[in-house]
Design an enzyme around this catalytic site. Structure first.
Site, mmCIF file in Angstrom:
data_model
loop_
_atom_site.group_PDB
_atom_site.id
_atom_site.type_symbol
_atom_site.label_atom_id
_atom_site.label_comp_id
_atom_site.label_asym_id
_atom_site.label_seq_id
_atom_site.Cartn_x
_atom_site.Cartn_y
_atom_site.Cartn_z
ATOM 1 N N CYS A 50 -16.879 101.947 -78.177
ATOM 2 C CA CYS A 50 -15.421 102.040 -78.114
ATOM 3 C C CYS A 50 -14.765 100.684 -78.369
ATOM 4 O O CYS A 50 -13.588 100.616 -78.666
ATOM 5 C CB CYS A 50 -14.975 102.633 -76.783
ATOM 6 N N HIS B 36 -24.090 86.024 -84.437
ATOM 7 C CA HIS B 36 -23.137 87.029 -83.962
ATOM 8 C C HIS B 36 -23.856 88.199 -83.286
ATOM 9 O O HIS B 36 -23.504 88.600 -82.180
ATOM 10 C CB HIS B 36 -22.274 87.543 -85.108
ATOM 11 N N GLY C 205 -7.404 104.967 -48.269
ATOM 12 C CA GLY C 205 -6.763 104.281 -49.388
ATOM 13 C C GLY C 205 -7.765 104.154 -50.504
ATOM 14 O O GLY C 205 -8.966 104.107 -50.249
ATOM 15 N N GLU C 206 -7.249 104.087 -51.732
ATOM 16 C CA GLU C 206 -8.131 104.121 -52.886
ATOM 17 C C GLU C 206 -9.140 102.987 -52.871
ATOM 18 O O GLU C 206 -10.339 103.182 -53.054
ATOM 19 C CB GLU C 206 -7.268 104.038 -54.148
#
Lengths: 435, 271
Positions: free
Chosen positions: A51, A100, A192-193
């Site tokens: 992606c 690279h 809570g998240e």
């Protein structure tokens, strides 16, 4: 084979926005793109598509021609102009292409540097290329080297070991205090998240049991079910501190929920086994004075944020060390390519001398008339010996240890002197990404 | 013979420097080098001790040079035996300088081979002295663990992560180290005192004569007994255990040297 016959064309999250990247539909195990690439002049090729990047590594005898063709192919039917291609993508050749791919494999080029996922994706991509019979001696060596460079970077630097999110930072700290988290218990105070995320990370590390404490017992029971843990009401909070090792607190309470003097006697009952308190509530739930108690470690949200920042800068340092390893390995790989080139040059030189010997022998034997086999044999041997001795010094000259650039020059010289290249002299010109 | 000693010392110094470099840059090849050096030096050190034993005709632990050299040897092999079972990140960085320090003390002490008075020539010499020194070796390791614990704990508590946070192991691992070293060191120390008193009975006819060294080793023994007792009953763990390991080792060092130089008595070597 010249190092410059290795090329890499691609685009990634740094060079192209997602709107462009998502148009590059090269993903999947399909055979077609490989066939097309071979038709474009790629002797060997491999497509990596994730992606965050699409990259084609390939080997070509005629990079001048194949390069632009592959670039055009990469953008396929995206209706972009030549200028836009060049703006969004990069073309690396020779040792830059080698470096690279090594950087990509070692996760130095990733969006989150050090994240190990990319190596698996690269291995998968190479497997697909192999299945499509698109990898040969050069890419095989190239990719396997990239995998081993990635491993080297991972073992020799701590690039992947630092937590760069709040909840991972909490897990990392817990490990520094408790070592192995197996058998430890965690209390989740409030909900809570972020608190739940931290609890989940801890469970993944082998936490024994989660105890959920909430103002309303019903909510506690519901949350406890999710973590397969136990529930308790807020009134039991202090007593239950003897049962747990880590407390994650994130209540919506306006004031402190737990004070220092409440915990001090608990520590005696705990036989001083350490207590790690994580306060991610704003305003804070836990008394800052708790940190002054021996063997109690209190971290609030700012403290954890500080750990995250520190880890980020630590990781940048490690990335620099990773780059050094990549640079070193890229030079080694280019040297290998060059050594291989010497091999072909020597072989070409020997072919040439054999050819001359055979031609001259044939001409001479015709004039000499009848000779015995033995005489013929000695004549052949003599000619071969002269040729071998003549070739000896040039070969030693090429083989002598020098730096890669000089070696390329030497090879070029020998090739020119002995006219080993069939085509009229063209000379190599360096190619770069920019037009 | 002294060349063996110097080789061992050189090896320890090399290992220490390599460990320090590894501590700085994290290059694992250098750590491998340091490990090889410490094992090599440990072997040289054994050879030296054996050579000296052959030359002197008795266990070489009768003067300060020999005792301290033996002490360093005990730390080295205690460390290596520990490493064989447990893994404590960067432990070697802290242990190797102690070994070097001991070796330097030994190097600059008189190395003359002592004639042993007939009264002391007994099988109890090697038994008593080597057990006592080995106990000290493990106490030294506990001391190192204590220092590491306090350094690591300080950074976690103050939330200022500097040199040690990433390089030292978890507090739990360091506390385990402390417990393990005391669990080996304390029984050895007890045996050392018992064997010493049996030998005293044989040599001087009395089990205990309140010689300063005896008194101080008893004091040290009580300190460690208290540490262990409190550890299991009152929760003297973690931070307090680390501090006590340091205090206890200071007492052990005083028993080894302080008594000789400040007070004297039948144990005073090189007298």
């Amino acid at each position: 084979m010249q190092a410059d016959n290795i090329l890499l064309i691609g685009l990634n999250h740094k060079t192209a926005p997602v709107a462009i990247r998502e148009k590059m539909a090269l993903a999947g195990d399909r055979e077609l793109p490989y066939q097309q690439l071979r038709r474009l002049g790629c002797e060997e090729c491999c497509i990596l598509s994730t992606c965050n990047r699409v990259e084609i590594s390939f080997v070509s005898r005629d990079p001048e021609k194949t390069g632009p063709a592959v670039r055009k192919f990469l953008f396929g039917d995206s209706n972009l102009s030549q200028e836009e291609y060049e703006k969004y993508s990069y073309l690396h050749q020779g040792s830059t292409a080698v470096a690279h791919l090594f950087r990509v494999a070692a996760s130095l080029d990733s969006m989150i540097v050090g994240e190990p996922q990319i190596l698996g994706q690269l291995k998968q991509a190479f497997k697909v290329a192999t299945e499509n019979k698109s990898s040969g001696p050069i890419l095989n060596r190239f990719f396997h080297k990239a995998f081993s460079v990635a491993k080297r970077v991972r073992t020799e630097t701590s690039i992947g070991s630092n937590a760069v999110s709040i909840s991972y930072a909490a897990v990392e700290l817990a490990k520094k205090i408790f070592g192995d988290l197996g058998g430890k218990n965690v209390m989740l105070l409030g909900a809570g998240e972020m608190a739940e995320l931290a609890a989940e990370h801890l469970i993944n590390q082998g936490i024994n049991e989660v105890l959920v404490v909430n103002r309303t017992l019903e909510r506690a029971v519901n949350l406890a079910q999710r973590f397969k843990g136990r529930a308790a009401g807020l009134d039991q909070l202090v007593d239950r501190l003897t049962e747990i090792d880590i407390l994650i607190s994130s209540t919506g309470a306006p004031g402190l929920v737990l004070s220092g003097p409440e915990v001090k006697p608990i520590m005696r009952r705990r036989m001083n086994s350490p207590l790690f308190l994580i306060d991610i509530a704003v305003p804070r739930d836990l008394d800052p004075a708790l940190n002054d108690i021996d063997n109690v470690y209190l971290y609030d949200i700012d403290d954890l944020q500080q750990v995250v920042e520190m880890n980020k800068s630590e990781r940048d340092k490690e990335a620099t060390r990773g780059e050094a390893i990549v640079g070193e390995e890229a030079i080694k790989f280019s040297q290998w390519l060059n050594a291989m080139e010497i091999g072909t040059t020597i072989a070409a030189l020997k072919d040439k001398t054999d050819e001359i010997c055979a031609a001259e022998l044939a001409r001479t034997l015709k004039h000499l008339g009848n000779l015995s086999d033995k005489e013929k044999n000695s004549l052949e041997k003599m000619v071969a010996a002269i040729a071998a001795r003549m070739a000896h010094n040039p070969i030693m000259f090429m083989k002598k240890e020098t730096d890669p650039e000089l070696r390329t020059e030497k090879l070029a010289m020998v090739r020119r002197i002995f006219a080993l290249d069939p085509a009229p002299e063209g000379g190599r010109c360096e190619r770069h990404d920019q037009p | 013979m002294i060349i063996l000693f110097n080789l061992a010392l050189g090896g320890y110094i090399f290992a220490t420097l390599s460990y320090l470099i590894f501590f700085g840059n994290g290059n694992k090849k250098i750590r491998t080098l340091a490990r090889a050096a410490i094992i090599g030096a440990g072997v040289m050190h054994i050879l030296y001790t054996v050579a000296r034993m052959v030359k002197a005709g008795h266990t070489p632990i009768t003067n300060n040079h020999e005792a301290v050299s033996f002490f360093a040897l005990a730390v080295t092999w205690g460390y290596l035996s520990f490493r064989w079972r447990y893994r404590v990140q960067n432990f070697g960085v802290f242990v190797s300088p102690i070994i070097v320090a001991l070796m330097l003390v030994a190097k600059f002490s008189s190395q003359a081979v002592m004639e042993l008075p007939p009264a002391l020539q007994s099988l109890w010499l090697p038994v008593h002295a080597s057990i006592a020194v080995m106990a000290n070796g493990f106490l030294a390791l506990a001391f190192c663990g204590g220092i590491m614990y306090l350094l690591q704990e300080r950074e976690i508590k103050k939330k200022k992560f500097g040199l040690f946070y990433h390089r030292l192991p978890s507090l739990e691992a360091l506390d385990d180290l402390n417990r393990h070293c005391l669990a080996v060191g304390f029984p050895l120390m007890t045996l050392g005192i018992i064997s010493g008193s049996v030998w005293a009975k044989q040599a001087w006819g009395t089990y205990w004569q309140w010689d300063p060294k005896e008194t101080w080793s008893l004091i040290t023994w009580f300190i460690y007994a208290a540490i262990l007792h409190q550890r299991f009953t009152a929760g003297w763990r973690r931070r307090r255990a680390a501090i006590m390991a340091i205090v206890g080792f200071a007492a052990a060092l005083f028993t080894l040297w302080g008594v000789n130089f400040l007070i004297g008595g039948v144990h005073s070597y090189a007298g």
